[in-house]
Design a protein around this motif. Sequence first.
Motif, PDB file in Angstrom:
ATOM      1  N   GLY A 112     -21.095   2.591   9.224  1.00 27.97           N
ATOM      2  CA  GLY A 112     -19.757   2.348   8.717  1.00 27.97           C
ATOM      3  C   GLY A 112     -19.577   2.904   7.319  1.00 27.97           C
ATOM      4  N   ALA A 113     -18.309   2.994   6.888  1.00 27.32           N
ATOM      5  CA  ALA A 113     -17.969   3.466   5.550  1.00 27.32           C
ATOM      6  C   ALA A 113     -16.474   3.207   5.355  1.00 27.32           C
ATOM      7  N   SER A 114     -15.988   3.104   4.136  1.00 28.06           N
ATOM      8  CA  SER A 114     -16.672   3.160   2.865  1.00 28.06           C
ATOM      9  C   SER A 114     -16.338   1.862   2.138  1.00 28.06           C
ATOM     10  N   TYR A 115     -17.323   1.059   1.860  1.00 25.76           N
ATOM     11  CA  TYR A 115     -17.045  -0.206   1.193  1.00 25.76           C
ATOM     12  C   TYR A 115     -16.845  -0.010  -0.303  1.00 25.76           C
ATOM     13  N   ASP A 116     -16.138  -0.920  -0.902  1.00 20.14           N
ATOM     14  CA  ASP A 116     -15.803  -0.884  -2.325  1.00 20.14           C
ATOM     15  C   ASP A 116     -17.005  -1.376  -3.125  1.00 20.14           C
ATOM     16  N   GLY A 117     -17.606  -0.479  -3.892  1.00 19.79           N
ATOM     17  CA  GLY A 117     -18.801  -0.818  -4.651  1.00 19.79           C
ATOM     18  C   GLY A 117     -18.578  -1.806  -5.772  1.00 19.79           C
ATOM     19  N   SER A 118     -17.316  -2.059  -6.133  1.00 16.87           N
ATOM     20  CA  SER A 118     -17.055  -3.002  -7.226  1.00 16.87           C
ATOM     21  C   SER A 118     -16.996  -4.449  -6.744  1.00 16.87           C
ATOM     22  N   LEU A 119     -17.198  -4.693  -5.429  1.00 20.11           N
ATOM     23  CA  LEU A 119     -17.091  -6.054  -4.897  1.00 20.11           C
ATOM     24  C   LEU A 119     -18.330  -6.895  -5.150  1.00 20.11           C
ATOM     25  N   ALA A 120     -19.410  -6.274  -5.601  1.00 20.14           N
ATOM     26  CA  ALA A 120     -20.619  -7.014  -5.971  1.00 20.14           C
ATOM     27  C   ALA A 120     -21.020  -6.611  -7.384  1.00 20.14           C
ATOM     28  N   GLU A 121     -21.559  -7.533  -8.118  1.00 21.59           N
ATOM     29  CA  GLU A 121     -21.930  -7.269  -9.508  1.00 21.59           C
ATOM     30  C   GLU A 121     -22.855  -6.066  -9.592  1.00 21.59           C
ATOM     31  N   ALA A 122     -22.489  -5.122 -10.477  1.00 23.45           N
ATOM     32  CA  ALA A 122     -23.257  -3.897 -10.707  1.00 23.45           C
ATOM     33  C   ALA A 122     -23.382  -3.038  -9.449  1.00 23.45           C
ATOM     34  N   GLY A 123     -22.547  -3.299  -8.440  1.00 28.44           N
ATOM     35  CA  GLY A 123     -22.600  -2.519  -7.217  1.00 28.44           C
ATOM     36  C   GLY A 123     -23.828  -2.776  -6.360  1.00 28.44           C
ATOM     37  N   LEU A 124     -24.468  -3.932  -6.547  1.00 25.76           N
ATOM     38  CA  LEU A 124     -25.708  -4.250  -5.834  1.00 25.76           C
ATOM     39  C   LEU A 124     -25.419  -5.235  -4.700  1.00 25.76           C
ATOM     40  N   PHE A 125     -25.653  -4.785  -3.461  1.00 22.26           N
ATOM     41  CA  PHE A 125     -25.349  -5.563  -2.260  1.00 22.26           C
ATOM     42  C   PHE A 125     -26.652  -5.937  -1.551  1.00 22.26           C
ATOM     43  N   ASP A 126     -26.698  -7.175  -1.049  1.00 21.05           N
ATOM     44  CA  ASP A 126     -27.929  -7.739  -0.496  1.00 21.05           C
ATOM     45  C   ASP A 126     -27.962  -7.564   1.020  1.00 21.05           C
ATOM     46  N   ALA A 127     -29.108  -7.124   1.539  1.00 21.90           N
ATOM     47  CA  ALA A 127     -29.283  -6.966   2.988  1.00 21.90           C
ATOM     48  C   ALA A 127     -29.044  -8.281   3.728  1.00 21.90           C
ATOM     49  N   ARG A 128     -29.374  -9.404   3.105  1.00 18.74           N
ATOM     50  CA  ARG A 128     -29.254 -10.701   3.780  1.00 18.74           C
ATOM     51  C   ARG A 128     -27.799 -11.053   4.061  1.00 18.74           C
ATOM     52  N   TRP A 129     -26.871 -10.492   3.277  1.00 18.81           N
ATOM     53  CA  TRP A 129     -25.458 -10.742   3.557  1.00 18.81           C
ATOM     54  C   TRP A 129     -25.070 -10.118   4.899  1.00 18.81           C
ATOM     55  N   LEU A 130     -25.531  -8.911   5.138  1.00 20.55           N
ATOM     56  CA  LEU A 130     -25.261  -8.261   6.422  1.00 20.55           C
ATOM     57  C   LEU A 130     -26.018  -8.927   7.567  1.00 20.55           C
ATOM     58  N   ASP A 131     -27.193  -9.469   7.254  1.00 17.73           N
ATOM     59  CA  ASP A 131     -27.977 -10.148   8.292  1.00 17.73           C
ATOM     60  C   ASP A 131     -27.196 -11.308   8.905  1.00 17.73           C
ATOM     61  N   ARG A 132     -26.307 -11.906   8.121  1.00 16.64           N
ATOM     62  CA  ARG A 132     -25.511 -13.010   8.647  1.00 16.64           C
ATOM     63  C   ARG A 132     -24.652 -12.567   9.820  1.00 16.64           C
ATOM     64  N   ALA A 133     -24.253 -11.300   9.817  1.00 14.50           N
ATOM     65  CA  ALA A 133     -23.417 -10.769  10.898  1.00 14.50           C
ATOM     66  C   ALA A 133     -24.253 -10.139  12.002  1.00 14.50           C
ATOM     67  N   VAL A 134     -25.245  -9.345  11.604  1.00 17.31           N
ATOM     68  CA  VAL A 134     -26.084  -8.623  12.570  1.00 17.31           C
ATOM     69  C   VAL A 134     -27.506  -8.603  12.038  1.00 17.31           C
ATOM     70  N   ALA A 135     -28.399  -9.295  12.744  1.00 20.33           N
ATOM     71  CA  ALA A 135     -29.795  -9.354  12.304  1.00 20.33           C
ATOM     72  C   ALA A 135     -30.728  -8.533  13.175  1.00 20.33           C
ATOM     73  N   ASP A 136     -30.315  -8.237  14.422  1.00 17.52           N
ATOM     74  CA  ASP A 136     -31.230  -7.606  15.375  1.00 17.52           C
ATOM     75  C   ASP A 136     -30.941  -6.129  15.624  1.00 17.52           C
ATOM     76  N   ARG A 137     -29.943  -5.568  14.929  1.00 20.48           N
ATOM     77  CA  ARG A 137     -29.617  -4.152  15.049  1.00 20.48           C
ATOM     78  C   ARG A 137     -29.511  -3.560  13.645  1.00 20.48           C
ATOM     79  N   PRO A 138     -29.963  -2.328  13.453  1.00 13.16           N
ATOM     80  CA  PRO A 138     -29.842  -1.738  12.111  1.00 13.16           C
ATOM     81  C   PRO A 138     -28.391  -1.433  11.762  1.00 13.16           C
ATOM     82  N   VAL A 139     -28.004  -1.793  10.542  1.00  8.40           N
ATOM     83  CA  VAL A 139     -26.654  -1.545  10.034  1.00  8.40           C
ATOM     84  C   VAL A 139     -26.766  -0.690   8.773  1.00  8.40           C
ATOM     85  N   VAL A 140     -25.982   0.387   8.721  1.00 12.38           N
ATOM     86  CA  VAL A 140     -25.968   1.294   7.571  1.00 12.38           C
ATOM     87  C   VAL A 140     -24.519   1.500   7.159  1.00 12.38           C
ATOM     88  N   LEU A 141     -24.172   1.033   5.974  1.00  9.16           N
ATOM     89  CA  LEU A 141     -22.815   1.194   5.448  1.00  9.16           C
ATOM     90  C   LEU A 141     -22.859   2.082   4.203  1.00  9.16           C
TER      91      LEU A 141
END
Length: 546
Positions: A112-141
Amino acid sequence: MTQTLLSDGVIWRGPGVPVARSILIDDDRIAALDDAADAAADDETRRIDLQGAFVMASWGDGHAHPLFGGLEAEGPNVRACTSVDEIVAEVGRYAAENPTDPDDPDSEWIFGASYDGSLAEAGLFDARWLDRAVADRPVVLRAWDYHTVWVNSEALRRAGITRDTPDPELGEIPHRDDGEPLGTLREWGAVDLVLNVAPIRPDEVRMRALQTAGRYYLERGVTWVQDAWVEPRDVDTYLEAADRGILPIRFNLAHYADPRAFDAQLPKMIKARQRVEEAADPLLTAHTVKFFADGVVENETGALLEPYCSGLHDHGMHVWGDGDALANAVKAVDAAGFQIHIHAIGDAAVRQALDAIQGAVEANGPRDRRPVIAHAQLIAEEDLGRFAELGVIACMQPLWAQQDALMTVLTVPRLGEERADRQYQLHSLEESGATLSFGSDWPVSSGDPRDGIAIAVSRQTAEGEPADGWTPHERVSIEDALHSYSAQVARQAFADQTDAPWGVVEPGASADLVILESDPRDAAASDLPGIRVVATFLRGTARYES
C-alpha cells in the motif's frame, strides 16, 4: 484527413504572445490559427464552439512516478487516512476483502501507499500497530515520500531483519528502546531488505496501474510525464503497453542509477534505450538517467551544507558519497548521450549535482544536453546563478512551496526558520535566466497542475495562509506558472526536436491541448484548482472530455 475546428475561445499561446480565437486541427497536428483556420475549414470539418473557454498547450509533468501512482489503487487506500488508527483499520479491511489465493502464494503480500509520515512522532511507525490488523501476512506500506516504508512484524521476519541487523549501505533501520527493529525503514538500502524478498507485482496489475495513471493525468490536462525512477522491469511494462497499443499518454523513462551497481547498469541502460527506440512508439522515449544525490529533509537524509537543527543525522546523506563517484557516473552517462536528471533536495546535494554536471560539460564538450536538477528545495546563494550558466533546467514542485503540516511539523523544525525561508526559490531561479519547469512528484503529492499553479502564484495554503503568502517574493505570475507547466516541460523533454513538437500552439505542432472552462489568468489563486478541465487532446484526439 480528419479536421476539427475549435472556435470562439481564448487560445493562449504563451507569455507575451497574442491570444488566438480559433484553431484548426488536421489529424494529429495544428494546421492553422484564426482567419487561416476559419478559411481552411470545410463542410466535413468537425466544429466545436468553445463558448469562451480557455485553450492552451497541454501540461506536462517534469518529474513524477506514474507506475507508483497507479499501483496505489491496487492496495489499501491509506493515502486518505488522517490517523494511525485509520491506516490500521484500512489495512485490516483490505486484508479481509482480499484473502490469500491458495494457488498464488505471492498474493499473501499486502502493498500500500502513501501514508502521511507526519502522523507519528518523527515519522517513526511501529510494526506492532500494523500487527493489530494483519499479523500472519507481510504488509509493506510506502510513506508519502517514497523514501520510507512501514512494515509489520511478519514482513520484518521474512526479510530477516532483527535487532542484530546493522544499518545497510544507504539505509537506516530505527530500533525501539528494547533494541528490536521498530518497523520503519528509511532510504533504499533499508527498504530493499524487504522489497528484495517481496514478489514483483504481476504484469496485468502493472498494466492496470499504467492505465490508471494515464486516466489520472488526462483528467487533469497532462499529456507527457517524466517517469523519474525506472528499473528494468518497468521498461518491460512500458514496452508491453506500447506493443499492445495502450500507452495512454506520452512518457519518457529515466533509468535509475544505483551507486551500488552502476558499472553493471550502464550497458543495460543503453540496451534498454535501444529497445525503446526500436519499438518506435511516438508516445514513448527513454533518453534519461536518474540519479539521487540525497534523500529528503523530513527524515534528515537531505544533504545540507550546515547541520540539521536536531543534529540527529548531522549534515544528511550523500547517496553517492562526498567524493567523485557521482561526478564520474554523471560523466559516463553524459558521454553515452543520456540526459542527466538528478534528485537534489538539500543545498549540499544541489552543489554536488551542479559540480557533477559542470564536470560532464568540461569532459565531454558542448552539446544540447538539457540536464535537470529536480526539487532543488534549498540552494546556496552562490549556486543560484549556476543553473543558467550551465544550462541546467530546474524542475521544481510548486505545490511544496506552502506552510502546510508537512512544512510546519517536519521540515521547519529540522531546517530552522532562516533556512526554511530560503526554500523553493521559484522566482529567483526564473529571474536568474534559468529554465524553470514544473513537476509534481506524483504520487508523493498531487499530480494536478492546477494545485501546483495555485501555490506557485500565491505561496498560500488552501486555507489562504499566510495572508500575504509565505516568502511572497518567490511567487511567480500566473502566465509564467502556466508556461512552466507546459512549454518549459516540453523543453525539458526535447519536444522541439521532434517533427511535430508539443508544448506550443502554432501551425505544424502536435495538437496536444487542454481546454479549461474559464481563463485561469482571471481567477483568484484559491479558485484555480476548481477550474474544470473540459477536454484534453493528445495528438489531435480528445482523450478526455468532461
